[in-house]
Write a protein that holds these residues in place. Structure first.
Motif: not given
Length: 213
Positions: A145, A147-148, A178, A180
């Motif tokens: 992930n 996590e942005q 995830n 960005k």
């Protein structure tokens, strides 16, 4: 086929004095020494800079969209060199969320392949003209992930080496994990790093405003 030896060029602050780290991954036919000067165009004053050198100046022998077996064992060896470097930086006291990656062309493909196989919160990822590796994208290789984590992929349309379709497919996978995502496509851009791309990278990752957030 060939294996890579661990040969890292360093610049910027000594790692023990740095707040963050930048890993710069060169393209086919280039060198670690040729990547390091690019850091002077980015605001890397608080960063330790690391540039690994590929054996024979190439991370893998054929196109990134060739069948993966045609790029082995060089590809796995390249990924392992990057992983060892990341672990060394973490052991030196800089956490993963303060590690930034920057790659161009073949180095951008290797960058995206490494971080997507090892998705976590990183400082940021910059891929100047690249996509995930393989004739077909092997989803089973990708886990974790982001996590942005902010991830920038730039490319030209068309580009002689990197199909826009693969750039978009790669960005979609990373977004589902995830990330960005920022994908910037330039019409009729040469296969090089332009001032415009450097400006975008500075705005997203290295400006004072970003670092204060």
């Amino acid at each position: 086929m060939y294996q890579h030896s661990k040969n890292i060029v360093t610049a910027g602050l000594p790692v023990e004095n740095a707040k963050s780290a930048l890993i710069m991954i060169h393209g086919r036919g280039a060198s670690a020494e040729s990547m390091v000067p690019l850091s002077s165009y980015l605001d890397t004053r608080d960063m330790a800079v690391f540039a690994p050198q590929a054996s024979r100046h190439s991370w893998y022998p054929t196109s990134f969209i060739a069948p993966v077996e045609e790029n082995q064992p060089a590809l796995d060896s390249a990924l392992e060199i990057i992983n060892e470097l990341v672990q060394d930086i973490i052991k030196a006291g800089i956490p993963a969320e303060q590690i930034y990656f920057l790659g161009f062309s073949q180095g951008a493909c290797l960058t995206l392949e490494y971080v997507t196989r090892n998705a976590m919160k990183y400082g940021g990822v910059i891929a100047f003209t690249g996509g995930l590796i393989g004739e077909e994208i092997a989803m089973e290789n990708y886990r974790g992930n982001f996590e942005q984590t902010t991830i920038l992929i730039t490319t030209g349309d068309p580009d002689a080496h990197v199909p826009l379709k693969r750039v978009k497919e790669s960005a979609a996978i990373m977004e589902k994990m995830n990330g960005k995502m920022h994908v910037v496509v330039y019409p009729v851009k040469q296969h090089t790093i332009t001032n415009e791309e450097i400006d975008v990278a500075n705005q997203l990752f290295f400006s004072a405003d970003v670092n204060q957030v």
